[in-house]
Design a protein around this motif. Structure first.
Motif, PDB file in Angstrom:
ATOM      1  N   THR A  62       1.052  -1.167   0.214  1.00 23.08           N
ATOM      2  CA  THR A  62      -0.078   0.517   0.322  1.00 23.08           C
ATOM      3  C   THR A  62       0.802   0.966   0.389  1.00 23.08           C
ATOM      4  N   ALA A  63       0.398   2.681  -0.377  1.00 22.00           N
ATOM      5  CA  ALA A  63       1.315   4.241  -0.287  1.00 22.00           C
ATOM      6  C   ALA A  63       0.421   4.577  -0.959  1.00 22.00           C
ATOM      7  N   GLY A  64       0.600   5.702  -0.649  1.00 18.78           N
ATOM      8  CA  GLY A  64      -0.264   7.012  -1.583  1.00 18.78           C
ATOM      9  C   GLY A  64       0.709   8.621  -0.324  1.00 18.78           C
ATOM     10  N   TYR A  65      -0.473   9.245  -0.615  1.00 13.03           N
ATOM     11  CA  TYR A  65      -0.193  10.483  -0.152  1.00 13.03           C
ATOM     12  C   TYR A  65      -0.799  11.431   0.921  1.00 13.03           C
ATOM     13  N   GLY A  66      -0.322  11.078   2.300  1.00 13.07           N
ATOM     14  CA  GLY A  66      -1.254  11.395   2.754  1.00 13.07           C
ATOM     15  C   GLY A  66      -2.790  10.757   3.744  1.00 13.07           C
ATOM     16  N   GLU A  67      -3.769  11.322   3.866  1.00 15.49           N
ATOM     17  CA  GLU A  67      -4.396  10.473   3.508  1.00 15.49           C
ATOM     18  C   GLU A  67      -5.185   9.711   2.464  1.00 15.49           C
ATOM     19  N   VAL A  68      -4.533  10.120   1.202  1.00 18.49           N
ATOM     20  CA  VAL A  68      -5.160   9.840  -0.094  1.00 18.49           C
ATOM     21  C   VAL A  68      -4.172   7.999  -0.563  1.00 18.49           C
ATOM     22  N   GLN A  69      -4.634   7.068  -0.327  1.00 17.68           N
ATOM     23  CA  GLN A  69      -4.561   5.581  -0.359  1.00 17.68           C
ATOM     24  C   GLN A  69      -4.888   5.895  -2.202  1.00 17.68           C
ATOM     25  N   VAL A  70      -3.215   5.110  -2.862  1.00 15.25           N
ATOM     26  CA  VAL A  70      -3.480   4.935  -3.978  1.00 15.25           C
ATOM     27  C   VAL A  70      -2.649   3.686  -4.352  1.00 15.25           C
ATOM     28  N   LEU A  71      -1.749   2.643  -3.729  1.00  8.85           N
ATOM     29  CA  LEU A  71      -1.507   1.790  -4.139  1.00  8.85           C
ATOM     30  C   LEU A  71      -2.754   0.893  -3.300  1.00  8.85           C
ATOM     31  N   LYS A  72      -3.275  -0.463  -3.482  1.00 12.18           N
ATOM     32  CA  LYS A  72      -4.328  -0.545  -2.805  1.00 12.18           C
ATOM     33  C   LYS A  72      -4.061  -2.874  -2.421  1.00 12.18           C
ATOM     34  N   GLY A  73      -2.492  -2.541  -1.826  1.00 14.87           N
ATOM     35  CA  GLY A  73      -2.856  -4.168  -1.407  1.00 14.87           C
ATOM     36  C   GLY A  73      -1.606  -4.258  -3.309  1.00 14.87           C
ATOM     37  N   VAL A  74      -0.980  -4.226  -3.682  1.00 16.81           N
ATOM     38  CA  VAL A  74      -0.238  -4.629  -5.037  1.00 16.81           C
ATOM     39  C   VAL A  74       0.952  -5.588  -4.836  1.00 16.81           C
ATOM     40  N   SER A  75      -0.016  -6.450  -4.982  1.00 13.45           N
ATOM     41  CA  SER A  75       1.692  -8.004  -5.425  1.00 13.45           C
ATOM     42  C   SER A  75       2.086  -7.790  -6.820  1.00 13.45           C
ATOM     43  N   LEU A  76       3.734  -8.020  -7.121  1.00 13.55           N
ATOM     44  CA  LEU A  76       4.311  -8.427  -7.959  1.00 13.55           C
ATOM     45  C   LEU A  76       5.677  -9.208  -7.484  1.00 13.55           C
ATOM     46  N   THR A  77       6.306  -9.560  -8.974  1.00 11.49           N
ATOM     47  CA  THR A  77       7.842 -10.103  -9.230  1.00 11.49           C
ATOM     48  C   THR A  77       8.111  -9.234 -10.488  1.00 11.49           C
ATOM     49  N   ALA A  78       9.283  -9.268  -9.988  1.00  7.81           N
ATOM     50  CA  ALA A  78      10.553  -8.580 -11.011  1.00  7.81           C
ATOM     51  C   ALA A  78      11.173  -9.782 -11.329  1.00  7.81           C
ATOM     52  N   ARG A  79      11.883 -10.058 -12.472  1.00  6.94           N
ATOM     53  CA  ARG A  79      12.726 -11.328 -12.516  1.00  6.94           C
ATOM     54  C   ARG A  79      13.729 -10.789 -12.674  1.00  6.94           C
ATOM     55  N   SER A  80      14.926 -11.702 -12.100  1.00  8.61           N
ATOM     56  CA  SER A  80      16.901 -10.482 -12.508  1.00  8.61           C
ATOM     57  C   SER A  80      16.562 -10.976 -13.695  1.00  8.61           C
ATOM     58  N   GLN A  81      17.370 -10.255 -14.441  1.00  7.56           N
ATOM     59  CA  GLN A  81      17.807  -9.893 -15.685  1.00  7.56           C
ATOM     60  C   GLN A  81      17.015  -9.736 -16.836  1.00  7.56           C
ATOM     61  N   GLY A  82      15.679  -9.549 -16.007  1.00  9.09           N
ATOM     62  CA  GLY A  82      14.014  -9.345 -17.098  1.00  9.09           C
ATOM     63  C   GLY A  82      13.948  -7.526 -17.117  1.00  9.09           C
ATOM     64  N   VAL A  83      12.593  -7.776 -18.429  1.00  8.70           N
ATOM     65  CA  VAL A  83      12.230  -6.752 -18.441  1.00  8.70           C
ATOM     66  C   VAL A  83      10.457  -7.310 -17.469  1.00  8.70           C
ATOM     67  N   THR A  84      10.237  -6.257 -16.610  1.00  9.26           N
ATOM     68  CA  THR A  84       8.751  -6.549 -15.987  1.00  9.26           C
ATOM     69  C   THR A  84       8.285  -5.323 -15.938  1.00  9.26           C
ATOM     70  N   ALA A  85       7.735  -5.246 -16.494  1.00  6.46           N
ATOM     71  CA  ALA A  85       6.189  -3.949 -17.088  1.00  6.46           C
ATOM     72  C   ALA A  85       5.120  -4.130 -16.301  1.00  6.46           C
ATOM     73  N   VAL A  86       5.195  -2.427 -16.104  1.00  3.89           N
ATOM     74  CA  VAL A  86       3.027  -2.192 -15.314  1.00  3.89           C
ATOM     75  C   VAL A  86       3.057  -1.202 -16.575  1.00  3.89           C
ATOM     76  N   ILE A  87       1.959  -1.885 -16.989  1.00  2.00           N
ATOM     77  CA  ILE A  87       1.189  -0.352 -17.893  1.00  2.00           C
ATOM     78  C   ILE A  87      -0.224  -0.596 -16.967  1.00  2.00           C
ATOM     79  N   GLY A  88      -0.321   0.972 -17.363  1.00  2.00           N
ATOM     80  CA  GLY A  88      -1.783   1.160 -16.984  1.00  2.00           C
ATOM     81  C   GLY A  88      -1.953   3.103 -17.365  1.00  2.00           C
ATOM     82  N   SER A  89      -3.437   2.915 -17.614  1.00  2.00           N
ATOM     83  CA  SER A  89      -3.733   4.802 -17.573  1.00  2.00           C
ATOM     84  C   SER A  89      -3.333   5.385 -17.243  1.00  2.00           C
ATOM     85  N   ASN A  90      -2.909   6.364 -17.186  1.00  2.00           N
ATOM     86  CA  ASN A  90      -2.690   7.710 -16.140  1.00  2.00           C
ATOM     87  C   ASN A  90      -3.850   8.179 -15.049  1.00  2.00           C
ATOM     88  N   GLY A  91      -2.921   7.852 -13.754  1.00  2.00           N
ATOM     89  CA  GLY A  91      -3.167   8.056 -12.815  1.00  2.00           C
ATOM     90  C   GLY A  91      -4.104   6.415 -12.003  1.00  2.00           C
TER      91      GLY A  91
END
Length: 237
Positions: A11-40
Motif C-alpha cells: 500500500t502507498a499514497g500521499y497523506g490520507e489518500v491511498q493510491v496503491l491498495k494491496g499490490v503484489s508483483l514479482t520482478a524477474r532477475s535479468q529481465g524486463v518486468t513492465a507495469v502498464i496502465g492509464s493515467n492515474g
C-alpha cells in the motif's frame, strides 16, 4: 526466471489518500518486468514507493531475499535499487559530465565510475559530445538520455524506469526502447512503467496491468498481446 524483487500486498499514497491498495508483483532477475496502465492508475506511485521515496505504510518489498520495505532511498541506491524518475529531474545548472558523476556517489558505484561512464557514453554518444554542456541547454530527448545515464552511473542491479519515453519525439523514444533490452544483457533487472503499451509489450518478459491502484491483470507479454480485453483497453484493437 529467478525473482529479483518481490512485492506483497503493498500500500502507498500521499497523506490520507491511498493510491496503491494491496499490490503484489514479482520482478524477474535479468529481465524486463513492465507495469502498464492509464493515467492515474498508480504507476508512478508504485515506482516511487519501490525506490523508497514514499513512507512504508503496509505490505512488504523483498530484494535479493532481504526485506527492504522500511529503507530510505539512499539506502536502496547503495543496495542497487535505482529510480530514473518521470520528468527527468536533471540538474540544469550542472554540466552533462557533472550530472553523470553525481550519479556515482555511493561507494559501490564510485569504485567502477570510469568504466561505467564509458558504458554510458557507448549507449549515448551524444552525451559524450556534450559532456561540457549545461544540462538545462539540452533538448528534451538529450535530457532523458542524461537522466537514464545518471541512473546507470549508480551501478544498479535493479533499474526502475518511470515513463522514460513520456513527451519524447518518436525517434528518441524508439532509441530508449532499443536500449532497455541491452541493459538486461549487461545483467540488470528492469521494472518499466510506461504508457506506450505497444512498444512495452514488445520488449517486456512479464507484464502487470495496474488499474485504480490494484493489479487488474498479469501475464507473459506474448499472452497479453493476444488478450482481447487488453487489446480493447490499451492497444486499440
Amino acid at each position: 526466471m529467478t525473482p529479483s524483487l518481490l512485492v506483497t500486498d503493498l500500500t502507498a499514497g500521499y497523506g490520507e489518500v491511498q493510491v496503491l491498495k494491496g499490490v503484489s508483483l514479482t520482478a524477474r532477475s535479468q529481465g524486463v518486468t513492465a507495469v502498464i496502465g492509464s493515467n492515474g492508475a498508480g504507476k508512478s506511485t508504485l515506482m516511487r514507493r519501490l525506490a523508497g521515496l514514499l513512507p512504508h505504510t503496509g505490505g512488504q518489498i523483498t530484494f535479493e531475499g532481504q526485506d527492504i520495505s522500511p529503507l530510505a532511498s539512499h539506502d536502496l541506491v547503495a543496495r542497487g535499487v535505482v529510480l530514473v524518475p518521470e520528468g527527468r529531474l536533471i540538474f540544469s545548472d550542472m554540466t552533462v559530465f557533472e550530472n553523470l558523476t553525481i550519479g556515482a556517489v555511493n561507494p559501490r558505484a564510485r569504485a567502477d565510475r570510469d568504466n561505467t561512464l564509458e558504458t554510458v557514453f557507448d549507449f549515448f554518444p551524444r552525451l559524450k559530445e556534450r559532456r561540457s554542456q549545461l544540462g538545462g541547454t539540452l533538448s528534451g530527448g538529450e535530457q532523458q538520455m542524461l537522466a537514464l545515464g545518471r541512473g546507470l552511473m549508480a551501478n544498479p542491479k535493479l533499474l526502475l524506469l518511470d515513463e522514460p519515453t513520456l513527451g519524447l519525439a518518436p525517434g528518441i523514444a524508439k532509441q530508449i526502447f532499443q536500449i532497455i533490452p541491452s541493459l538486461v544483457k549487461l545483467g540488470l533487472s528492469v521494472i518499466l512503467a510506461e504508457q506506450d503499451v505497444h512498444k512495452t509489450l514488445a520488449i517486456a518478459d512479464y507484464v502487470y496491468v495496474l488499474e485504480n491502484g490494484t493489479i487488474g491483470a498479469e501475464g507473459l507479454s506474448a499472452d497479453l498481446q493476444n488478450d482481447q480485453r487488453i487489446k480493447d483497453a490499451y492497444l486499440g484493437a
